[in-house]
Design a protein around this motif. Structure first.
Motif, PDB file in Angstrom:
ATOM      1  N   PHE A   1       0.817  -1.208   0.000  1.00  0.00           N
ATOM      2  CA  PHE A   1       0.000   0.000   0.000  1.00  0.00           C
ATOM      3  C   PHE A   1       0.858   1.269   0.000  1.00  0.00           C
ATOM      4  O   PHE A   1       0.344   2.354   0.244  1.00  0.00           O
ATOM      5  N   GLY A   2       2.150   1.124  -0.215  1.00  0.00           N
ATOM      6  CA  GLY A   2       3.035   2.285  -0.269  1.00  0.00           C
ATOM      7  C   GLY A   2       3.271   2.931   1.077  1.00  0.00           C
ATOM      8  O   GLY A   2       3.535   4.136   1.160  1.00  0.00           O
ATOM      9  N   ILE A   3       3.196   2.167   2.142  1.00  0.00           N
ATOM     10  CA  ILE A   3       3.360   2.704   3.497  1.00  0.00           C
ATOM     11  C   ILE A   3       4.751   2.343   4.011  1.00  0.00           C
ATOM     12  O   ILE A   3       5.215   1.216   3.845  1.00  0.00           O
ATOM     13  N   ARG A   4       5.419   3.318   4.636  1.00  0.00           N
ATOM     14  CA  ARG A   4       6.716   3.080   5.259  1.00  0.00           C
ATOM     15  C   ARG A   4       6.474   2.655   6.708  1.00  0.00           C
ATOM     16  O   ARG A   4       6.014   3.446   7.533  1.00  0.00           O
ATOM     17  N   LEU A   5       6.779   1.391   7.037  1.00  0.00           N
ATOM     18  CA  LEU A   5       6.463   0.845   8.361  1.00  0.00           C
ATOM     19  C   LEU A   5       7.741   0.319   9.008  1.00  0.00           C
ATOM     20  O   LEU A   5       8.552  -0.338   8.361  1.00  0.00           O
ATOM     21  N   ILE A   6       7.913   0.632  10.280  1.00  0.00           N
ATOM     22  CA  ILE A   6       9.018   0.094  11.061  1.00  0.00           C
ATOM     23  C   ILE A   6       8.431  -0.795  12.144  1.00  0.00           C
ATOM     24  O   ILE A   6       7.627  -0.338  12.964  1.00  0.00           O
ATOM     25  N   PRO A   7       8.775  -2.107  12.176  1.00  0.00           N
ATOM     26  CA  PRO A   7       8.196  -3.001  13.188  1.00  0.00           C
ATOM     27  C   PRO A   7       8.615  -2.600  14.594  1.00  0.00           C
ATOM     28  O   PRO A   7       9.762  -2.231  14.829  1.00  0.00           O
ATOM     29  N   ARG A   8       7.695  -2.699  15.543  1.00  0.00           N
ATOM     30  CA  ARG A   8       7.953  -2.276  16.920  1.00  0.00           C
ATOM     31  C   ARG A   8       8.147  -3.452  17.869  1.00  0.00           C
ATOM     32  O   ARG A   8       8.142  -3.257  19.088  1.00  0.00           O
ATOM     33  N   CYS A   9       8.321  -4.648  17.340  1.00  0.00           N
ATOM     34  CA  CYS A   9       8.406  -5.817  18.208  1.00  0.00           C
ATOM     35  C   CYS A   9       9.823  -6.095  18.675  1.00  0.00           C
ATOM     36  O   CYS A   9      10.040  -6.959  19.527  1.00  0.00           O
ATOM     37  N   PHE A  10      10.824  -5.364  18.133  1.00  0.00           N
ATOM     38  CA  PHE A  10      12.216  -5.576  18.505  1.00  0.00           C
ATOM     39  C   PHE A  10      12.694  -4.464  19.442  1.00  0.00           C
ATOM     40  O   PHE A  10      12.010  -3.448  19.619  1.00  0.00           O
ATOM     41  N   PRO A  11      13.874  -4.624  20.070  1.00  0.00           N
ATOM     42  CA  PRO A  11      14.399  -3.565  20.940  1.00  0.00           C
ATOM     43  C   PRO A  11      14.519  -2.230  20.210  1.00  0.00           C
ATOM     44  O   PRO A  11      14.705  -2.180  18.987  1.00  0.00           O
ATOM     45  N   SER A  12      14.424  -1.148  20.969  1.00  0.00           N
ATOM     46  CA  SER A  12      14.427   0.194  20.379  1.00  0.00           C
ATOM     47  C   SER A  12      15.719   0.480  19.626  1.00  0.00           C
ATOM     48  O   SER A  12      15.717   1.261  18.666  1.00  0.00           O
ATOM     49  N   THR A  13      16.846  -0.115  20.065  1.00  0.00           N
ATOM     50  CA  THR A  13      18.110   0.112  19.359  1.00  0.00           C
ATOM     51  C   THR A  13      18.038  -0.413  17.922  1.00  0.00           C
ATOM     52  O   THR A  13      18.501   0.248  16.987  1.00  0.00           O
ATOM     53  N   LEU A  14      17.453  -1.584  17.735  1.00  0.00           N
ATOM     54  CA  LEU A  14      17.321  -2.137  16.388  1.00  0.00           C
ATOM     55  C   LEU A  14      16.313  -1.342  15.571  1.00  0.00           C
ATOM     56  O   LEU A  14      16.519  -1.109  14.367  1.00  0.00           O
ATOM     57  N   ILE A  15      15.231  -0.903  16.202  1.00  0.00           N
ATOM     58  CA  ILE A  15      14.241  -0.087  15.493  1.00  0.00           C
ATOM     59  C   ILE A  15      14.895   1.196  14.988  1.00  0.00           C
ATOM     60  O   ILE A  15      14.658   1.637  13.851  1.00  0.00           O
ATOM     61  N   PHE A  16      15.745   1.810  15.823  1.00  0.00           N
ATOM     62  CA  PHE A  16      16.452   3.025  15.400  1.00  0.00           C
ATOM     63  C   PHE A  16      17.396   2.722  14.244  1.00  0.00           C
ATOM     64  O   PHE A  16      17.465   3.487  13.270  1.00  0.00           O
ATOM     65  N   ALA A  17      18.125   1.593  14.329  1.00  0.00           N
ATOM     66  CA  ALA A  17      19.085   1.250  13.272  1.00  0.00           C
ATOM     67  C   ALA A  17      18.387   0.988  11.947  1.00  0.00           C
ATOM     68  O   ALA A  17      18.964   1.218  10.884  1.00  0.00           O
ATOM     69  N   LEU A  18      17.135   0.505  11.995  1.00  0.00           N
ATOM     70  CA  LEU A  18      16.402   0.210  10.758  1.00  0.00           C
ATOM     71  C   LEU A  18      15.979   1.467  10.006  1.00  0.00           C
ATOM     72  O   LEU A  18      15.507   1.375   8.872  1.00  0.00           O
ATOM     73  N   GLN A  19      16.126   2.637  10.623  1.00  0.00           N
ATOM     74  CA  GLN A  19      15.770   3.878   9.940  1.00  0.00           C
ATOM     75  C   GLN A  19      16.841   4.952  10.121  1.00  0.00           C
ATOM     76  O   GLN A  19      16.572   6.132   9.933  1.00  0.00           O
ATOM     77  N   ALA A  20      18.064   4.527  10.451  1.00  0.00           N
ATOM     78  CA  ALA A  20      19.142   5.476  10.709  1.00  0.00           C
ATOM     79  C   ALA A  20      19.990   5.772   9.480  1.00  0.00           C
ATOM     80  O   ALA A  20      20.873   6.624   9.534  1.00  0.00           O
ATOM     81  N   GLY A  21      19.746   5.082   8.368  1.00  0.00           N
ATOM     82  CA  GLY A  21      20.522   5.307   7.164  1.00  0.00           C
ATOM     83  C   GLY A  21      19.978   6.458   6.331  1.00  0.00           C
ATOM     84  O   GLY A  21      19.014   7.144   6.722  1.00  0.00           O
ATOM     85  N   PRO A  22      20.593   6.715   5.185  1.00  0.00           N
ATOM     86  CA  PRO A  22      20.096   7.779   4.292  1.00  0.00           C
ATOM     87  C   PRO A  22      18.653   7.513   3.875  1.00  0.00           C
ATOM     88  O   PRO A  22      18.252   6.380   3.617  1.00  0.00           O
ATOM     89  N   ASN A  23      17.870   8.586   3.808  1.00  0.00           N
ATOM     90  CA  ASN A  23      16.454   8.496   3.439  1.00  0.00           C
ATOM     91  C   ASN A  23      15.684   7.544   4.351  1.00  0.00           C
ATOM     92  O   ASN A  23      14.748   6.863   3.929  1.00  0.00           O
ATOM     93  N   LYS A  24      16.126   7.490   5.607  1.00  0.00           N
ATOM     94  CA  LYS A  24      15.494   6.644   6.623  1.00  0.00           C
ATOM     95  C   LYS A  24      15.500   5.166   6.238  1.00  0.00           C
ATOM     96  O   LYS A  24      14.587   4.409   6.584  1.00  0.00           O
ATOM     97  N   ARG A  25      16.538   4.770   5.531  1.00  0.00           N
ATOM     98  CA  ARG A  25      16.742   3.374   5.204  1.00  0.00           C
ATOM     99  C   ARG A  25      17.537   2.713   6.322  1.00  0.00           C
ATOM    100  O   ARG A  25      18.147   3.380   7.158  1.00  0.00           O
TER     101      ARG A  25
END
Length: 382
Positions: free
Chosen positions: A298-322
């Motif tokens: 559906f063209g939605i940018r989703l970050i799963p919240r089931c993992f520790p916050s450090t991993l959640i941050f790393a999943l969107q810490a790259g360029p363009n929130k990659r």
């Protein structure tokens, strides 16, 4: 593992174009139907680029086997069931599909990807082996922690058996001759000595039964904690446990390597959860992969919240929130270091604790034997 492009109608009536990874078209159709999609078309399956990359690394399987055999021949540990199974599967021709779907092979994906043409295989292989020794072989880690608590009680029991056959009978005769009124600790020690000396087989069976009951209780508690990770109260006690730290180190390390070869994030998370070897992370990774894949449709940018916050941050810490591959790789090292610190803390705590327990038990035996004599001397001097 093939990539299928499809066209389908979503439950809300919208028209979707997407892709799904599965073993064949029938499995892909079942996967899409489980998502509530009305399938209009499924294209022919193609081999994904990242699967091809893993297969190219596996073309160096002879070099992998040679490195593993060389390490094993130089190590004091001559047998390792996991590595032995890996070598056998490599020799039997296991391919990329097996490494991304098999629980036993998935933890070794980072090792396979070390043999890409642009990697420093020798240096990184040695680092991986050191990490494997600290993380993958959890049974040896546990034995390292419990060996001291096991040896010390055995020494205590040996001492108790020896004095039960040598010293305690002499004190018993002395107490009987003087007809002393014995305190409770002395009576208890005499009873234990009598059971050991007169009924050795029954005593041995009782000790084995008690040890088995303690081991069973520990196993039940571990199983209970493993299956209560997501409960409000019991889940708190399993957080940052050794198994969870090992699982997160494996998950993040495998996830970083898969993202490095441009694996789609949903598939990378699913395979990384499989590689973690931890039931909770495996189930959460499957849920996160499903949510990510559905959101992408559906063209939605989703970050799963089931993992520790450090991993959640790393999943969107790259360029363009990659996802940031370097940061995820660092998380794997951090979890490994936390595990090592826990092991060192446990070792530093267990040794003095068991020494104190040993001193307390030996002191109890000596005091139980000497208290009646002190009472006799006091009465004679009075």
């Amino acid at each position: 593992m093939l990539r299928f492009e499809y066209q389908a109608i979503a439950p809300d009536g919208s028209f979707l174009d997407g892709e799904v990874y599965s073993e064949d078209s029938e499995a892909a159709a079942l996967e899409l139907q489980s998502r509530g999609l009305d399938i209009q078309r499924i294209g022919p399956g193609t081999i994904p680029t990242w699967i091809q990359t893993i297969d190219r690394c596996l073309s160096q399987r002879e070099e992998m086997i040679r490195c593993l055999e060389d390490w094993r021949s130089q190590s004091w540990l001559k047998t390792d069931s996991q590595l032995t199974n890996l070598i056998c599967r490599l020799r039997s021709g296991a391919g990329a599909n097996q490494f991304v779907t098999d629980r036993e092979l998935a933890p070794f994906l980072p090792l396979v990807l070390l043999f890409a043409p642009n990697r420093n295989t020798t240096t990184e292989f040695n680092d991986w082996i050191q990490s494997y020794l600290k993380q993958s072989n959890r049974q040896r880690l546990i034995w390292k922690l419990i060996s001291y608590p096991v040896i010390v009680p055995l020494i205590y029991l040996t001492i108790l058996v020896v004095i039960s056959f040598t010293i305690v009978p002499q004190f018993r005769r002395m107490f009987d001759e003087f007809q002393l009124r014995l305190p409770a600790p002395t009576l208890r020690l005499l009873w234990i000595s009598e059971q050991i000396s007169e009924y050795p087989l029954r005593t041995l069976i009782g000790c084995v039964a008690i040890a088995g009951a303690v081991a069973g209780l520990v196993m039940v508690i571990r199983i209970l904690l493993d299956h209560s990770q997501d409960t409000p109260f019991l889940g708190h006690f399993s957080r940052s446990s050794k198994r969870q730290l090992i699982g997160m180190s494996r998950l993040t390390g495998t996830l970083a390597e898969l993202l490095r070869i441009e694996t789609p994030l949903p598939e990378a998370i699913r395979i990384a959860g499989l590689a973690s070897g931890y039931r909770y992370f495996r189930e959460e990774a499957m849920s996160a992969a499903y949510a990510l894949d559905s959101a992408v449709q559906f063209g939605i940018r989703l970050i799963p919240r089931c993992f520790p916050s450090t991993l959640i941050f790393a999943l969107q810490a790259g360029p363009n929130k990659r996802p940031s591959i370097e940061l995820i790789q660092q998380l794997s090292k951090i979890y490994a270091e936390r595990l090592e610190h826990r092991a060192k803390f446990a070792e530093s705590f267990v040794a003095p604790a068991m020494t104190i327990a040993m001193a307390w038990l030996i002191g109890g035996i000596v005091s139980a034997l000497m208290l009646p004599l002190f009472s006799l001397i006091t009465s004679l001097s009075g």
